[in-house]
Design an enzyme around this catalytic site. Structure first.
Site, short mmCIF file in Angstrom:
data_model
loop_
_atom_site.label_atom_id
_atom_site.label_comp_id
_atom_site.label_asym_id
_atom_site.label_seq_id
_atom_site.Cartn_x
_atom_site.Cartn_y
_atom_site.Cartn_z
N CYS A 93 7.39 -44.71 -42.29
CA CYS A 93 8.58 -44.41 -41.58
C CYS A 93 9.30 -43.45 -41.16
O CYS A 93 9.53 -42.75 -41.51
CB CYS A 93 9.22 -45.08 -42.66
SG CYS A 93 10.93 -46.80 -42.06
N HIS A 95 6.91 -55.07 -40.44
CA HIS A 95 7.65 -53.30 -40.75
C HIS A 95 8.56 -53.51 -39.48
O HIS A 95 10.04 -52.86 -40.21
CB HIS A 95 6.42 -51.84 -40.29
CG HIS A 95 7.40 -51.13 -41.11
ND1 HIS A 95 7.00 -49.74 -41.75
CD2 HIS A 95 8.20 -49.93 -40.01
CE1 HIS A 95 7.90 -49.29 -42.04
NE2 HIS A 95 8.99 -49.17 -40.51
N GLU A 96 8.57 -53.20 -38.36
CA GLU A 96 9.98 -52.97 -37.30
C GLU A 96 10.39 -54.38 -37.21
O GLU A 96 11.83 -54.18 -37.16
CB GLU A 96 9.14 -53.05 -36.19
CG GLU A 96 7.51 -51.65 -36.05
CD GLU A 96 8.46 -51.02 -36.27
OE1 GLU A 96 10.21 -50.53 -35.71
OE2 GLU A 96 7.90 -50.00 -36.79
N HIS A 104 12.82 -53.85 -39.38
CA HIS A 104 14.05 -52.63 -39.46
C HIS A 104 15.29 -54.17 -38.69
O HIS A 104 16.50 -53.24 -38.78
CB HIS A 104 13.59 -52.29 -38.45
CG HIS A 104 13.34 -50.81 -38.96
ND1 HIS A 104 14.05 -49.87 -39.70
CD2 HIS A 104 11.95 -50.14 -39.26
CE1 HIS A 104 13.10 -48.65 -40.37
NE2 HIS A 104 11.91 -49.52 -40.43
#
Length: 152
Positions: free
Chosen positions: A54, A96-97, A100
């Site tokens: 990350c 993952h994004e 965020h």
């Protein structure tokens, strides 16, 4: 685990660079683009366990369990509806994004032992404890015109 860099592509979510929008850029295996206001669904229960890093924790990579197959729906940077079906690395990227954008970091997805090792590595990293850069807010109105195309 720790400080290895597998063959992973650079990605970024707007909040990571001080932009308060639900959008991220991706580039995985020749597929690239932007996903605005993403929502994820999972066509099956299959999982993958593999290395993940990350930008928030430069140089650190740890195994994280994710879903193997993901369908992401949202809009392109031009405001057009889009659906992206991905597996393996692309599925990991989308998860993952999107995490965020929801305020979740990959360390939040680690099992307890891995998270403990990651937290130790974060505290010992050369960049740990540095003053974060000041995020400045643009004086220009955002308007969101790219996301509203065709909805006027």
């Amino acid at each position: 685990m720790g400080a290895r860099r597998p063959g992973v592509t650079g990605l970024s979510a707007a909040p990571q660079i001080g932009v308060g929008l639900r959008v991220f850029a991706y580039s995985v295996g020749g597929e690239r683009g932007y996903l605005v206001n993403p929502s994820l669904s999972f066509p099956d229960e299959e999982e993958q366990d593999g290395p993940e890093g990350c930008m928030s924790f430069p140089g650190l990579y740890y195994d994280v369990k994710r879903r193997q197959n993901t369908v992401a729906r949202g809009f392109t940077d031009r405001g057009d509806p889009v659906q992206i079906a991905g597996s393996a690395t692309l599925a990991r990227c989308m998860q993952h994004e999107t995490d965020h954008l929801d305020g979740i970091l990959f360390i939040d997805r680690m099992d307890p032992a891995t998270r403990k090792a990651a937290m130790r590595a974060i505290r010992e990293a050369p960049w740990s404890g540095l003053t974060p850069p000041r995020v400045r807010v643009s004086p220009h109105p955002l308007g969101g015109s790219a996301c509203l195309r065709g909805q006027e």
